[in-house]
Design a protein around this motif. Structure first.
Motif, PDB file in Angstrom:
ATOM      1  N   ARG A  25       0.841  -1.208   0.000  1.00 30.28           N
ATOM      2  CA  ARG A  25       0.000   0.000   0.000  1.00 30.28           C
ATOM      3  C   ARG A  25       0.869   1.249   0.000  1.00 30.28           C
ATOM      4  NH1 ARG A  25      -2.795  -2.576   3.921  1.00 30.28           N
ATOM      5  NH2 ARG A  25      -2.059  -1.117   5.507  1.00 30.28           N
ATOM      6  N   ALA A  29       1.071   4.167  -2.640  1.00 33.00           N
ATOM      7  CA  ALA A  29       0.898   5.568  -2.228  1.00 33.00           C
ATOM      8  C   ALA A  29       2.084   6.400  -2.705  1.00 33.00           C
ATOM      9  CB  ALA A  29       0.761   5.655  -0.710  1.00 33.00           C
ATOM     10  N   ALA A  32       1.512   7.279  -6.249  1.00 36.20           N
ATOM     11  CA  ALA A  32       0.488   8.322  -6.387  1.00 36.20           C
ATOM     12  C   ALA A  32       1.081   9.695  -6.068  1.00 36.20           C
ATOM     13  CB  ALA A  32      -0.692   8.023  -5.457  1.00 36.20           C
ATOM     14  N   LYS A  36       1.921  13.171  -8.562  1.00 35.18           N
ATOM     15  CA  LYS A  36       1.508  14.539  -8.240  1.00 35.18           C
ATOM     16  C   LYS A  36       2.721  15.435  -7.948  1.00 35.18           C
ATOM     17  CE  LYS A  36      -3.118  13.418  -6.794  1.00 35.18           C
ATOM     18  NZ  LYS A  36      -3.758  13.570  -8.054  1.00 35.18           N
ATOM     19  N   ASP A  80      -7.158   1.091   0.500  1.00 35.14           N
ATOM     20  CA  ASP A  80      -7.257   2.549   0.447  1.00 35.14           C
ATOM     21  C   ASP A  80      -7.829   2.966  -0.901  1.00 35.14           C
ATOM     22  OD1 ASP A  80      -6.127   2.524   2.962  1.00 35.14           O
ATOM     23  OD2 ASP A  80      -4.107   2.999   2.257  1.00 35.14           O
ATOM     24  N   LEU A  81      -9.051   3.482  -0.891  1.00 37.84           N
ATOM     25  CA  LEU A  81      -9.778   3.805  -2.114  1.00 37.84           C
ATOM     26  C   LEU A  81      -9.552   5.245  -2.563  1.00 37.84           C
ATOM     27  CD1 LEU A  81     -13.163   2.046  -1.262  1.00 37.84           C
ATOM     28  CD2 LEU A  81     -11.219   1.138  -2.565  1.00 37.84           C
ATOM     29  N   THR A  82      -8.312   5.683  -2.557  1.00 32.05           N
ATOM     30  CA  THR A  82      -7.998   7.050  -2.947  1.00 32.05           C
ATOM     31  C   THR A  82      -6.595   7.110  -3.531  1.00 32.05           C
ATOM     32  OG1 THR A  82      -7.879   9.345  -2.198  1.00 32.05           O
ATOM     33  CG2 THR A  82      -7.124   7.673  -0.657  1.00 32.05           C
ATOM     34  N   GLN A  83      -6.351   8.151  -4.286  1.00 29.45           N
ATOM     35  CA  GLN A  83      -5.014   8.445  -4.796  1.00 29.45           C
ATOM     36  C   GLN A  83      -4.566   9.821  -4.332  1.00 29.45           C
ATOM     37  OE1 GLN A  83      -2.942   6.271  -6.945  1.00 29.45           O
ATOM     38  NE2 GLN A  83      -4.364   5.013  -5.777  1.00 29.45           N
ATOM     39  N   GLU A  84      -5.350  10.443  -3.453  1.00 22.87           N
ATOM     40  CA  GLU A  84      -5.038  11.777  -2.955  1.00 22.87           C
ATOM     41  C   GLU A  84      -4.015  11.697  -1.834  1.00 22.87           C
ATOM     42  OE1 GLU A  84      -5.824  14.683  -4.301  1.00 22.87           O
ATOM     43  OE2 GLU A  84      -6.680  13.404  -5.851  1.00 22.87           O
ATOM     44  N   LYS A  87      -5.166  12.254   1.896  1.00 20.53           N
ATOM     45  CA  LYS A  87      -6.005  11.156   2.394  1.00 20.53           C
ATOM     46  C   LYS A  87      -5.167   9.892   2.607  1.00 20.53           C
ATOM     47  CE  LYS A  87      -9.977   9.489   3.596  1.00 20.53           C
ATOM     48  NZ  LYS A  87     -10.419   9.728   4.962  1.00 20.53           N
ATOM     49  N   LEU A  88      -4.206   9.634   1.732  1.00 22.63           N
ATOM     50  CA  LEU A  88      -3.320   8.474   1.894  1.00 22.63           C
ATOM     51  C   LEU A  88      -2.511   8.589   3.186  1.00 22.63           C
ATOM     52  CD1 LEU A  88      -2.139   8.059  -1.791  1.00 22.63           C
ATOM     53  CD2 LEU A  88      -3.556   6.437  -0.496  1.00 22.63           C
TER      54      LEU A  88
END
Length: 196
Positions: A25, A29, A32, A36, A80-84, A87-88
């Motif tokens: 995970r 992350a 991700a 960014k 973890d249902l996010t790529q932000e 939030k990670l």
């Protein structure tokens, strides 16, 4: 009691699986964050992922020493249902606190009860490390929330993670004057794992 006939063997495999999944995970992350251009957060997640790998290996080695060849478990693990990035960081903090506060202390207690003092000690020691991880993720999440990942209220030193250049100021440089990497590579020197 033999380890292979214990509940502790199942808890060891749950912990091994949990640490292995945390490592992955955190690698996801990191990717991700890299996408960014938040390279400092990429480095944070990769750094922690390496420590999770070590935890997995410690738990795995207890299973090997105990001769536990096949172990069946049923367990829940987070997705973890996010790529932000923010939030990670927040999710990672919570996962680490779960291991620190509930999961590993219960596993340690059971191992002690079943007569596996070394395993109980490993659960307790790694639980304390998970608290360090949680605090680390929280610190960076707070900086992001406050818009201060690359800005400080007071003059501070900023280090480029790529080349090591250190520059003093209230803001990380937009671009490293030495290697030309972007601001996303800068970390406050006091948060660098190998400085001060």
């Amino acid at each position: 009691m033999e380890l292979c006939q214990s509940t502790t063997k199942e808890n060891l495999l749950r912990a091994f699986a949990g640490e292995s999944q945390a490592r992955n995970r955190y690698d996801f992350a990191a990717q991700a964050c890299k996408e960014k251009k938040l390279y400092v957060l990429e480095a944070l997640f990769k750094y922690t992922a390496g420590q999770e790998k070590e935890h997995a290996e410690i738990f795995y080695n207890h299973l090997v020493k105990g001769g536990c060849e096949n172990v069946t478990i049923t367990a829940n693990y987070p997705v973890d249902l996010t790529q932000e990035p923010l939030k990670l960081l927040e999710l990672a903090q919570q996962h680490e606190l779960d291991e620190f506060g509930d999961i590993y202390p219960a596993f340690a207690e059971k191992a002690q009860e079943e007569g596996f003092a070394a395993v109980a000690a490993a659960f307790r020691q790694i639980a304390r490390i998970e608290k360090v991880h949680a605090d680390r993720f929280k610190r960076f999440a707070q900086l992001m929330e406050q818009g201060k990942l690359f800005v400080s209220d007071v003059e501070t030193e900023w280090m480029c993670l790529n080349c090591g250049h250190v520059q003093r100021g209230t803001k990380a440089p937009e671009q490293c004057p030495v290697c030309k990497h972007s601001q996303g590579y800068f970390i406050r020197v006091e948060l660098s794992p190998y400085e001060k």
